[in-house]
Each structure stands twice: as structure tokens, then as C-alpha cells.
Design an enzyme around this catalytic site. Structure first.
Site, PDB file in Angstrom:
ATOM      1  NE  ARG A   1      32.864   6.458  39.416  1.00  8.81           N
ATOM      2  CZ  ARG A   1      32.278   6.179  38.269  1.00  8.81           C
ATOM      3  NH1 ARG A   1      32.675   6.764  37.156  1.00  8.81           N
ATOM      4  NH2 ARG A   1      31.294   5.315  38.237  1.00  8.81           N
TER       5      ARG A   1
ATOM      6  CD  GLU B   1      27.574   0.151  31.316  1.00  3.87           C
ATOM      7  OE1 GLU B   1      28.545  -0.232  32.014  1.00  3.87           O
ATOM      8  OE2 GLU B   1      27.710   0.947  30.367  1.00  3.87           O
TER       9      GLU B   1
ATOM     10  N   GLY C   1      19.842  20.376  40.491  1.00  3.82           N
ATOM     11  CA  GLY C   1      20.139  21.802  40.452  1.00  3.82           C
ATOM     12  C   GLY C   1      20.954  22.226  39.252  1.00  3.82           C
TER      13      GLY C   1
ATOM     14  CD  GLU D   1      42.254   0.905  24.833  1.00  4.46           C
ATOM     15  OE1 GLU D   1      43.228   1.671  24.755  1.00  4.46           O
ATOM     16  OE2 GLU D   1      41.726   0.332  23.864  1.00  4.46           O
TER      17      GLU D   1
END
Length: 183
Positions: free
Chosen positions: A69, A97, A120, A143
Site C-alpha cells: 500500500r 473481486e 471524519g 494490470e
């Protein structure tokens, strides 16, 4: 509170400005009227929504992904998940997915609820599904998508949350919502 009653904490938008219009995220800045009559500014992200899937193998193990990430510059352990395409049904998204990322299809699907990961500053919602009766048919990664597929027993997954190996909020919430179904 009755759904027709005005929430005494509600803020009323006075004006809206689009600050950023990206591929995935849209950032807005609103001037709002506060409950006491004053004014303030709210900046927030518009997100199309996503799904997360607790996929249970025939032996009871749960399918996880390890994925890099970029915003936090490291890999995370997560349950399979992905963005809802415009106009896409949430169950169709979950099925797509799971297949694309893990290579599995499921015979039985159950919607467990919804979570809001960043209340928030974002309107993102994540729909949580439980998938059982899995059959492996082969992944179809997008990809530029790179994943490691792993499995953990429910108790190993809980231990990974408690010892800090799993910190992803959608994964923690989905495991919590699925827990009664995994016993």
C-alpha cells in the site's frame, strides 16, 4: 430518533467547491451552517465505495492477501476487497473481486453489513460479505496488481489482529462481523 426528524447535530451545506477531481477520489470543500448558527468549513473525500470478502475455505481457513500500500510504504495483510464500479451491484462486485484477486468463486454469499472507515473525512462505505462453498478457478489480476495469497484459521487471524500484524480497518471490522458465523 424518527427518520423524518431533523438531527439537532446536523450541519447544513451553504456552498461546495471541488478542490480535486482524481481518477478514484474527489475532494470537496464545503462551507456549512453549524447547529448553533455559526459557519465552518468541511473538507472531505468522495469515494465510490468498496466491498470486502471473508472467504472461508472448505477446511475453515480464511483467504487473505498481502499487498503493498503506497500511502504507508509497506505491505499489509488484508481480506480480499475492491472498489465498486459505477452502477455495479454490491454482490456482483464482491463476486468479481473474489475471483479476480484470489481465483476463487463461491456458492454461498451472505451480506454481513457495512462499515465506514474514515467518517471524519470521507463518505466511503465498505460492504462486508461472507463467502463459502469455494472453488478455485484461477485469478484474473488487474494490470499492475501484485498480491500474495495466504490463508489463516479464524484463531490465527484474531491473533494477527491482536498482535498488530493486521491493522487494516476493513479487515478488522469484517472479521468481527463474521466471527459469529465462523464458530
Amino acid at each position: 430518533m424518527n427518520k423524518d426528524d431533523q438531527d439537532p447535530l446536523a450541519e447544513t451545506p451553504l456552498s461546495t467547491e471541488r478542490v480535486f477531481d482524481g481518477v478514484l477520489l474527489k475532494v470537496s470543500r464545503d462551507r456549512v451552517r453549524l447547529p448553533d448558527g455559526g459557519e465552518s468549513v468541511r473538507e472531505y473525500i468522495r469515494h465510490p465505495g468498496a466491498v470486502v470478502i471473508v472467504a472461508v475455505m472448505p477446511d475453515g481457513a480464511l483467504i487473505f492477501e498481502r499487498q503493498f500500500r503506497y500511502p504507508l510504504n509497506r505491505s499489509f495483510l488484508e481480506l480480499p476487497a475492491g472498489k465498486i464500479d459505477a452502477g455495479e451491484d454490491i454482490l456482483d462486485c464482491a463476486k468479481r473481486e473474489l475471483r479476480e484477486e484470489t481465483g476463487y468463486v463461491a456458492d454461498v454469499w451472505q451480506h454481513l453489513g457495512v462499515m465506514h472507515p474514515c467518517i471524519g473525512y470521507s463518505d466511503e462505505r465498505i460492504e462486508v460479505f461472507l463467502a463459502t462453498g469455494l472453488t478455485h478457478v484461477g485469478h484474473q489480476w488487474d494490470e499492475g496488481e501484485f498480491l500474495e495469497i495466504l490463508t489463516f484459521s479464524p484463531s490465527e487471524a484474531t491473533a494477527a489482529v491482536l498482535d498488530g500484524r493486521i491493522t487494516d480497518s476493513k479487515t478488522v471490522t469484517a472479521l468481527f462481523l463474521a466471527a459469529p458465523h465462523l464458530r
